[in-house]
Design an enzyme around this catalytic site. Structure first.
Site, short mmCIF file in Angstrom:
data_model
loop_
_atom_site.label_atom_id
_atom_site.label_comp_id
_atom_site.label_asym_id
_atom_site.label_seq_id
_atom_site.Cartn_x
_atom_site.Cartn_y
_atom_site.Cartn_z
N CYS A 1 -6.21 37.74 38.28
CA CYS A 1 -6.96 37.38 37.07
C CYS A 1 -8.15 38.32 36.86
O CYS A 1 -8.66 38.44 35.75
CB CYS A 1 -7.44 35.94 37.14
SG CYS A 1 -8.47 35.56 38.56
N ASN A 2 -8.59 38.99 37.91
CA ASN A 2 -9.77 39.85 37.81
C ASN A 2 -9.48 41.34 37.84
O ASN A 2 -10.37 42.13 37.55
CB ASN A 2 -10.76 39.54 38.94
CG ASN A 2 -11.44 38.21 38.75
OD1 ASN A 2 -11.67 37.77 37.62
ND2 ASN A 2 -11.76 37.54 39.83
N ARG A 3 -8.25 41.73 38.17
CA ARG A 3 -7.98 43.16 38.29
C ARG A 3 -6.49 43.47 38.17
O ARG A 3 -5.64 42.65 38.52
CB ARG A 3 -8.51 43.70 39.62
CG ARG A 3 -7.75 43.22 40.85
CD ARG A 3 -8.37 43.75 42.15
NE ARG A 3 -9.69 43.17 42.37
CZ ARG A 3 -10.83 43.85 42.35
NH1 ARG A 3 -10.80 45.15 42.13
NH2 ARG A 3 -11.98 43.25 42.55
N ALA B 1 0.61 24.56 39.23
CA ALA B 1 0.70 24.01 40.58
C ALA B 1 0.61 25.11 41.63
O ALA B 1 1.08 24.95 42.75
CB ALA B 1 2.02 23.25 40.75
N GLY B 2 -0.04 26.22 41.25
CA GLY B 2 -0.17 27.34 42.17
C GLY B 2 -1.39 27.22 43.07
O GLY B 2 -2.08 26.19 43.10
N GLU B 3 -1.68 28.31 43.76
CA GLU B 3 -2.76 28.32 44.75
C GLU B 3 -4.12 28.04 44.12
O GLU B 3 -4.93 27.29 44.68
CB GLU B 3 -2.78 29.68 45.45
CG GLU B 3 -3.80 29.77 46.58
CD GLU B 3 -3.77 31.12 47.27
OE1 GLU B 3 -4.65 31.36 48.12
OE2 GLU B 3 -2.90 31.95 46.95
N MET B 4 -4.39 28.64 42.95
CA MET B 4 -5.69 28.44 42.31
C MET B 4 -5.89 26.99 41.90
O MET B 4 -6.97 26.41 42.06
CB MET B 4 -5.82 29.36 41.09
CG MET B 4 -7.18 29.25 40.40
SD MET B 4 -8.59 29.65 41.47
CE MET B 4 -8.50 31.45 41.46
#
Length: 431
Positions: free
Chosen positions: A56-58, A196-199
């Protein structure tokens, strides 16, 4: 062969551009193969190894190429064309790091020094996934293999020897802080997690610790939603149920892998009407975004993106300045080690050639000795002659060439002598 890293991140590019150039998990395989197929020849810079990191950041592409300058130029063009972004719009936000600078950048990224959340650990897992994907697509060779092995070792050492991860405020914790500033205690709030992912799992851990009254997990695959819901005492629903259930929730946290928004303006307007315009707090951690941009214009909705939460996180960074400096000093020592390795790799052809020539000289002396033995010569005298012959070829002849080289200065000549002296001193005392 040269290494380089090309990319953009939350420091160099706005979210609107980052979401355009992000690679979904499905795109990574194709992109990896395409880059090597299209740019693996001399006209494309000779890119032989590729690994793509997209979060999401790079978005960063690590490569080993024969001509890094040409390869990085062609890779910029590929990225702009494949993602439908104007070249000029993209180029001003991109960075390129070569060789040891690329290694330094990779070390800092994995150590959490280049993250929106200083010292966060999630990036290491994301880098390992990128490496596995590259490996699966035969994108890793000697150079990237070594780079990433070294990168993960450095990250581990930084975290064990510095306080870089101490007191870090995660995006999830920042989300709780903002939600509490809007609603006060969250015990009377209803929370809906989308994805439902890690984040989402990390966010669920932080928000559920506030003991909200109702929790639900929505996901395209209901079985995955149910698995997470069971661990946090929530109910599971499908994404198709979102328009119907959204009005029941005060807080929505979403992070899916969808390439298009799944929560549109019309859906939110309808939910607000049914809520009698009670406010909704929304956190969109997805890149590309899950929530249509126009939703942010609604008066009763507070939308926070990853960049918005990043500003909340930044508040605690100054207090860990000493840890950052300590981590950077450690990383510099590892960059020096990497430079030595790269130098060694670039010298391998010359070393192999030297070994071949030395072996040819050895064989010449050996053949002389064999012929002398066949003629019935004394073995001790033959061995003595062979050893003198080898010594002459390995010491006397090179020194004669050095003395007669018109391009070699006295200073350079003395340096070579000093290196030879060190070599034989080391060999005698370590044999």
């Amino acid at each position: 062969m040269n290494l380089f890293a090309l990319g953009l991140n939350h420091n160099t590019a706005p979210l609107a551009l980052r979401e355009k150039v992000a690679f979904s998990s499905e795109e990574l395989d194709t992109a990896n193969l395409k880059i090597r197929a299209m740019l693996g020849n001399p006209a494309g810079g000779g890119i032989k190894e590729v690994a793509i990191l997209s979060t999401c950041n790079r978005t960063e592409i690590y490569c080993a190429a024969e001509d890094s300058e040409l390869a990085s130029k062609k890779l910029k063009e590929f990225l702009a064309e494949s993602k439908g972004v104007k070249f000029n719009e993209l180029e001003e936000h991109l960075y390129v790091f070569l060789n040891d600078d690329a290694a330094r950048h990779a070390f800092r990224v994995a150590s959490g020094l280049d993250s929106m959340v200083l010292g966060e650990t999630q990036i290491v897992g994301q880098m390992k996934k990128a490496v596995k994907t590259a490996q699966k697509n035969h994108g890793l060779g000697v150079f990237l293999n070594y780079l990433f092995q070294k990168t993960f070792a450095v990250a581990k050492e930084v975290r064990s020897k510095t306080e870089i991860g101490a007191h870090s405020v995660s995006l999830a914790a920042a989300g709780v802080r903002v939600a509490s500033s809007i609603f006060g205690s969250l015990e009377n709030s209803s929370i809906l997690f989308v994805g439902a992912g890690e984040m989402i799992e990390l966010c669920a851990a932080h928000f559920c610790a506030q003991k909200p009254k109702n929790i639900a997990v929505a996901n395209r695959t209901v079985a995955r939603a149910a698995a997470l819901a069971e661990t946090i005492g929530a109910k599971a629903v499908g994404l198709v149920d979102l328009p119907e259930i959204l009005p029941k929730y005060d807080i929505l946290i979403t992070c899916t892998a969808s390439t298009l928004p799944i929560i549109g303006l019309g859906m939110v307007q309808s939910a607000l009407k049914r809520r009698k315009h009670r406010p909704i707090f929304m956190i969109d951690l997805a890149v590309p975004r899950d929530i249509e941009r126009e939703v942010d214009d609604l008066d009763e909705v507070y939308v926070y993106t990853v960049d918005d939460l990043g500003k909340v996180v930044q508040s605690g960074i100054q207090g860990r300045k000493a840890a950052v400096e300590q981590a950077d000093r450690l990383i510099e020592t590892k960059v020096d080690e990497f430079k030595c390795w790269m130098t060694t790799r670039s010298s391998i052809p010359q070393i192999l050639s030297l070994q071949e020539r030395a072996d040819a000289l050895r064989m010449m002396e050996l053949e002389k000795a064999k012929k002398a033995i066949q003629k019935g010569g004394d073995a001790n005298e033959i061995l003595e002659a062979m050893s003198h012959g080898l010594m002459k070829k390995f010491i006397h002849d090179p020194l004669t060439v050095l003395r007669n080289d018109p391009n070699l200065s006295q200073e350079d000549y003395e340096k070579v002598l000093h290196l030879l002296d060190r070599f034989y001193h080391y060999h005698i005392h370590h044999r």
